[in-house]
Motif scaffolding. Structure first.
Motif, PDB file in Angstrom:
ATOM      1  N   TYR A 120     -47.176  -9.629  30.332  1.00 25.73           N
ATOM      2  CA  TYR A 120     -48.402 -10.356  30.648  1.00 25.73           C
ATOM      3  C   TYR A 120     -48.351 -10.820  32.095  1.00 25.73           C
ATOM      4  N   GLY A 121     -49.425 -10.550  32.822  1.00 25.78           N
ATOM      5  CA  GLY A 121     -49.573 -11.079  34.169  1.00 25.78           C
ATOM      6  C   GLY A 121     -50.298 -12.407  34.080  1.00 25.78           C
ATOM      7  N   THR A 122     -49.877 -13.362  34.874  1.00 26.28           N
ATOM      8  CA  THR A 122     -50.552 -14.662  34.877  1.00 26.28           C
ATOM      9  C   THR A 122     -51.692 -14.600  35.879  1.00 26.28           C
ATOM     10  N   SER A 123     -52.892 -14.902  35.385  1.00 26.54           N
ATOM     11  CA  SER A 123     -54.070 -14.771  36.233  1.00 26.54           C
ATOM     12  C   SER A 123     -55.224 -15.603  35.679  1.00 26.54           C
ATOM     13  N   PRO A 124     -55.968 -16.270  36.567  1.00 26.74           N
ATOM     14  CA  PRO A 124     -57.138 -17.015  36.103  1.00 26.74           C
ATOM     15  C   PRO A 124     -58.364 -16.113  35.874  1.00 26.74           C
ATOM     16  N   ALA A 125     -58.177 -14.811  35.899  1.00 27.10           N
ATOM     17  CA  ALA A 125     -59.297 -13.874  35.727  1.00 27.10           C
ATOM     18  C   ALA A 125     -60.032 -14.139  34.414  1.00 27.10           C
ATOM     19  N   SER A 126     -61.322 -13.873  34.408  1.00 25.37           N
ATOM     20  CA  SER A 126     -62.143 -14.136  33.217  1.00 25.37           C
ATOM     21  C   SER A 126     -61.716 -13.275  32.022  1.00 25.37           C
ATOM     22  N   THR A 127     -61.007 -12.185  32.266  1.00 24.30           N
ATOM     23  CA  THR A 127     -60.561 -11.307  31.180  1.00 24.30           C
ATOM     24  C   THR A 127     -59.222 -11.740  30.581  1.00 24.30           C
ATOM     25  N   SER A 128     -58.621 -12.798  31.129  1.00 25.53           N
ATOM     26  CA  SER A 128     -57.314 -13.234  30.625  1.00 25.53           C
ATOM     27  C   SER A 128     -57.470 -14.118  29.395  1.00 25.53           C
ATOM     28  N   ILE A 129     -56.413 -14.134  28.569  1.00 25.02           N
ATOM     29  CA  ILE A 129     -56.416 -15.006  27.394  1.00 25.02           C
ATOM     30  C   ILE A 129     -55.811 -16.350  27.785  1.00 25.02           C
ATOM     31  N   SER A 130     -56.075 -17.355  26.983  1.00 27.61           N
ATOM     32  CA  SER A 130     -55.526 -18.683  27.221  1.00 27.61           C
ATOM     33  C   SER A 130     -54.066 -18.723  26.793  1.00 27.61           C
ATOM     34  N   ILE A 131     -53.287 -19.556  27.460  1.00 33.33           N
ATOM     35  CA  ILE A 131     -51.898 -19.777  27.067  1.00 33.33           C
ATOM     36  C   ILE A 131     -51.829 -20.200  25.597  1.00 33.33           C
ATOM     37  N   TYR A 132     -52.862 -20.877  25.103  1.00 27.98           N
ATOM     38  CA  TYR A 132     -52.889 -21.334  23.718  1.00 27.98           C
ATOM     39  C   TYR A 132     -52.915 -20.164  22.730  1.00 27.98           C
ATOM     40  N   ASP A 133     -53.394 -19.001  23.188  1.00 30.68           N
ATOM     41  CA  ASP A 133     -53.479 -17.826  22.319  1.00 30.68           C
ATOM     42  C   ASP A 133     -52.266 -16.906  22.438  1.00 30.68           C
ATOM     43  N   LEU A 134     -51.380 -17.198  23.365  1.00 30.97           N
ATOM     44  CA  LEU A 134     -50.180 -16.380  23.553  1.00 30.97           C
ATOM     45  C   LEU A 134     -49.110 -16.842  22.570  1.00 30.97           C
ATOM     46  N   GLN A 135     -48.653 -15.943  21.715  1.00 31.04           N
ATOM     47  CA  GLN A 135     -47.675 -16.290  20.696  1.00 31.04           C
ATOM     48  C   GLN A 135     -46.353 -15.560  20.950  1.00 31.04           C
ATOM     49  N   PRO A 136     -45.233 -16.258  20.804  1.00 26.72           N
ATOM     50  CA  PRO A 136     -43.929 -15.631  21.039  1.00 26.72           C
ATOM     51  C   PRO A 136     -43.408 -14.890  19.802  1.00 26.72           C
ATOM     52  N   THR A 137     -44.238 -14.039  19.243  1.00 21.41           N
ATOM     53  CA  THR A 137     -43.844 -13.299  18.041  1.00 21.41           C
ATOM     54  C   THR A 137     -43.195 -11.964  18.387  1.00 21.41           C
ATOM     55  N   GLU A 138     -43.107 -11.665  19.667  1.00 22.89           N
ATOM     56  CA  GLU A 138     -42.427 -10.465  20.152  1.00 22.89           C
ATOM     57  C   GLU A 138     -41.832 -10.809  21.509  1.00 22.89           C
ATOM     58  N   LYS A 139     -41.004  -9.928  22.037  1.00 25.44           N
ATOM     59  CA  LYS A 139     -40.411 -10.186  23.345  1.00 25.44           C
ATOM     60  C   LYS A 139     -41.509 -10.163  24.404  1.00 25.44           C
ATOM     61  N   LEU A 140     -41.547 -11.196  25.229  1.00 23.85           N
ATOM     62  CA  LEU A 140     -42.576 -11.318  26.260  1.00 23.85           C
ATOM     63  C   LEU A 140     -41.945 -11.405  27.642  1.00 23.85           C
ATOM     64  N   ALA A 141     -42.592 -10.777  28.597  1.00 28.72           N
ATOM     65  CA  ALA A 141     -42.236 -10.926  30.002  1.00 28.72           C
ATOM     66  C   ALA A 141     -43.489 -11.422  30.708  1.00 28.72           C
ATOM     67  N   LEU A 142     -43.348 -12.495  31.477  1.00 28.86           N
ATOM     68  CA  LEU A 142     -44.461 -13.042  32.235  1.00 28.86           C
ATOM     69  C   LEU A 142     -44.265 -12.707  33.701  1.00 28.86           C
ATOM     70  N   VAL A 143     -45.336 -12.257  34.342  1.00 32.40           N
ATOM     71  CA  VAL A 143     -45.282 -11.936  35.768  1.00 32.40           C
ATOM     72  C   VAL A 143     -46.108 -12.974  36.509  1.00 32.40           C
ATOM     73  N   PHE A 144     -45.443 -13.667  37.432  1.00 27.35           N
ATOM     74  CA  PHE A 144     -46.098 -14.678  38.255  1.00 27.35           C
ATOM     75  C   PHE A 144     -46.250 -14.126  39.660  1.00 27.35           C
ATOM     76  N   GLY A 145     -47.390 -14.326  40.243  1.00 21.24           N
ATOM     77  CA  GLY A 145     -47.620 -13.885  41.615  1.00 21.24           C
ATOM     78  C   GLY A 145     -47.225 -14.963  42.596  1.00 21.24           C
ATOM     79  N   ASN A 146     -47.456 -14.674  43.860  1.00 24.55           N
ATOM     80  CA  ASN A 146     -47.159 -15.714  44.842  1.00 24.55           C
ATOM     81  C   ASN A 146     -48.275 -16.765  44.811  1.00 24.55           C
ATOM     82  N   GLU A 147     -48.029 -17.880  45.451  1.00 22.67           N
ATOM     83  CA  GLU A 147     -48.944 -19.009  45.337  1.00 22.67           C
ATOM     84  C   GLU A 147     -50.251 -18.825  46.100  1.00 22.67           C
TER      85      GLU A 147
END
Length: 166
Positions: free
Chosen positions: A50-77
Motif C-alpha cells: 500500500y502506498g500512503t497517499s491523500p488521493a481520493s482513490t485511497s482507502i482510510s487507515i480505518y479500513d486497512l486490516q492487518p489480516t495479511e502481510k502488509l508493506a507501507l510505502v511512504f513518500g518524502n514530505e
C-alpha cells in the motif's frame, strides 16, 4: 529504501543510534526500476503493498486490516509517493485529516500507521504476528555481532552454555 536519484544515508543526529536496531534494505541498480525491484521482492515474500497517499482513490487507515502481510510505502514530505509507486502498489491508503493540511510529516504518519495496525492485530489475535522466541534470539545474535568486539568468542561460549542447559 527505494533509491532513485539519491543514495540514502543514515543521519546519526536524527536517529540517535536507533538505526542500528533496524534492518535497512536498499533498492537501487543502475538501469533498473527500483520500485519494481523492491515490489517484486516484497511480493515474493507474500506482502501486499500500500502506498500512503491523500488521493481520493485511497482507502482510510480505518479500513486497512492487518489480516495479511502488509508493506507501507511512504513518500518524502514534499512530494509524497511517486506516480510509479501509485501505479504499481496494490492499493493506496490515507489518514483522514481535519483542518487545512492533507498530510503529516513522514515520522508522524509512520507512527500513526504502526500504532493503528499493531492495535488492530492485538484485537484480532493474529497468530504469528509477533516474533517467536527463536526469531528474537536470531535478531539479538545479529545485533550482538555488530556491536560486540570479538563476538565470535562470546557467541561460542553462549552457544555452549545453551547446549549445556538443554
Amino acid at each position: 529504501m527505494i533509491e532513485k536519484t539519491n543514495q540514502y544515508k543514515v543521519n546519526p543526529f536524527v536517529t540517535r543510534g536507533a538505526s542500528q536496531w533496524v534492518d535497512l534494505h536498499k533498492y537501487f541498480q543502475a538501469g533498473k526500476n527500483s520500485v519494481e525491484t523492491c515490489f517484486d521482492t516484497l511480493r515474493k515474500n507474500g506482502y501486499k503493498i500500500y502506498g500512503t497517499s491523500p488521493a481520493s482513490t485511497s482507502i482510510s487507515i480505518y479500513d486497512l486490516q492487518p489480516t495479511e502481510k502488509l508493506a507501507l510505502v511512504f513518500g518524502n514530505e514534499h512530494e509524497g509517493i511517486s506516480e510509479d509507486v501509485k501505479a504499481k502498489a496494490d492499493g493506496l491508503v490515507h489518514i483522514p485529516m481535519l483542518g487545512f493540511t492533507d498530510s503529516y510529516n513522514i515520522s508522524v504518519a509512520a507512527s500513526i500507521f504502526l500504532y493503528d495496525l499493531v492495535k488492530k492485530a492485538d484485537s484480532l489475535n493474529i497468530p504469528d504476528f509477533y516474533l517467536s522466541e527463536e526469531e528474537k534470539n536470531m535478531l539479538r545474535m545479529k545485533w550482538y555481532r555488530s556491536i560486540v568486539k570479538n563476538s565470535e568468542i562470546h557467541e561460542k561460549v553462549f552457544r555452549k552454555n545453551l547446549q549445556d542447559n538443554l
